[in-house]
Scaffold this motif. Structure first.
Motif, mmCIF file in Angstrom:
data_model
loop_
_atom_site.group_PDB
_atom_site.id
_atom_site.type_symbol
_atom_site.label_atom_id
_atom_site.label_comp_id
_atom_site.label_asym_id
_atom_site.label_seq_id
_atom_site.Cartn_x
_atom_site.Cartn_y
_atom_site.Cartn_z
ATOM 1 N N ASP A 193 0.717 -4.606 6.216
ATOM 2 C CA ASP A 193 1.022 -5.121 5.154
ATOM 3 C C ASP A 193 2.012 -5.166 4.199
ATOM 4 N N ASP A 194 3.224 -4.731 3.972
ATOM 5 C CA ASP A 194 4.660 -5.312 3.636
ATOM 6 C C ASP A 194 5.160 -6.413 4.888
ATOM 7 N N LEU A 195 5.077 -6.818 5.755
ATOM 8 C CA LEU A 195 5.453 -7.588 6.762
ATOM 9 C C LEU A 195 5.202 -8.827 6.362
ATOM 10 N N THR A 221 5.999 7.673 -0.283
ATOM 11 C CA THR A 221 7.067 8.027 2.196
ATOM 12 C C THR A 221 7.738 6.393 2.179
ATOM 13 N N ASN A 222 7.371 5.547 1.394
ATOM 14 C CA ASN A 222 7.971 4.339 2.426
ATOM 15 C C ASN A 222 8.319 3.476 1.105
ATOM 16 N N GLY A 223 7.853 3.247 -0.172
ATOM 17 C CA GLY A 223 8.402 2.751 -0.727
ATOM 18 C C GLY A 223 9.256 3.004 -1.901
ATOM 19 N N ILE A 272 1.088 -1.269 0.085
ATOM 20 C CA ILE A 272 -0.143 0.020 -0.337
ATOM 21 C C ILE A 272 0.781 1.343 -0.313
ATOM 22 N N ARG A 273 1.673 1.759 -1.065
ATOM 23 C CA ARG A 273 0.555 1.307 -2.342
ATOM 24 C C ARG A 273 1.924 1.482 -3.539
ATOM 25 N N ALA A 274 2.768 2.177 -3.397
ATOM 26 C CA ALA A 274 3.565 2.426 -4.257
ATOM 27 C C ALA A 274 4.131 1.270 -5.200
HETATM 28 MG MG MG Z 1 3.129 1.740 1.482
#
Ligand code: MG
Ligand SMILES: O=C(O)[C@H](CS(=O)(=O)O)OP(=O)(O)O
Length: 231
Positions: free
Chosen positions: A153-155, A99-101, A25-27
């Motif tokens: 989600d990513d974990l 932000t994250n990916g 979510i979501r990159a």
């Molecule tokens: Mg994300």
């Protein structure tokens, strides 16, 4: 083979053979659908300013991304898979800032090969890495980076990928889908008081979309870019 799962987008990683950066979510769901819809390449930038500077030199490129999950004024696309599948991206080059990916990837370039994925392309990516890692003679080191610092989600996706690379297949896609939907990161997409977040995005993030390519980061250009590698 040594496989380590690391959470966060700002890790100080030792050199490794393969890094896989996950953003469900979501990159990297956005990136996967963008390639499916014809995108040629995706440059990764750390800031909105860097994005605008790069676009100024390459006005035909499309800016995509978010700040705090929200669209950025002056960008061509937000960070929504739903927007991406409605856009004509044939032959287009994107510049992505998230932000994250994206941040997590730019902080994970210290590896011989770097892949990115969401859940939609997780199985394909994991099987491909399983294959290439078994072709190597040495005991290789793989880092799986779940880019959201606290998001399940990513974990969940990282654990799924690890189990496929190890050929254990002990994590089911169905369980991962449930964990993505129940993650705190997904909550705002189901919140009726936040209409700027569309629940259809989570639906698009939790599908397995079989495709014949993986997304690999090319670090030989001045600005790193994701390329589609047909397999
Ligand atoms: Mg994300
Ligand atoms: O837009 C997103 O999905 C997130 C930002 S937030 O977690 O929603 O604030 O960015 P990403 O880099 O795709 O995790």
């Amino acid at each position: 083979m040594k496989i380590k799962i690391i959470q966060g987008n700002n890790n100080d990683l030792k050199a490794s053979d393969i890094n896989v950066v996950i953003d469900v979510i979501r990159a990297f769901t956005v990136a996967h659908y963008a390639f499916i819809h014809g995108t040629k390449e995706i440059f990764l930038v750390n800031s909105v300013e860097e994005g605008f500077n790069y676009k100024q030199k390459n006005p035909q490129f499309l800016l995509a991304g978010e700040v705090n999950g929200l669209p950025i004024e002056g960008f061509d696309l937000d960070n929504s898979p739903l927007s991406v599948i409605k856009s004509d991206l044939q032959g287009k080059t994107l510049i992505q800032k998230t932000t994250n990916g994206v941040k997590g990837t730019l902080n994970s370039l210290n590896a011989d090969a770097i892949f990115v994925t969401g859940f939609t392309n997780a199985r394909t990516t994991a099987r491909y890495i399983h294959q290439i890692s078994h072709m190597q003679k040495k005991n290789i080191q793989i880092n799986i980076i779940a880019s959201h610092p606290t998001g399940d989600d990513d974990l969940a996706c990282a654990e799924y990928i690890k189990s496929i690379i190890e050929n254990k297949n002990s994590v089911s896609a169905e369980d991962v889908k449930k964990r993505i939907e129940n993650s705190h990161v997904a909550a705002k997409f189901y919140d009726d008081t936040r209409p700027e977040f569309n629940r259809e995005d989570i639906s698009l993030c939790t599908r397995v979309v079989d495709s014949n390519f993986v997304m690999k980061v090319n670090t030989s250009s001045l600005i790193p870019k994701i390329e589609r590698i047909n397999i």
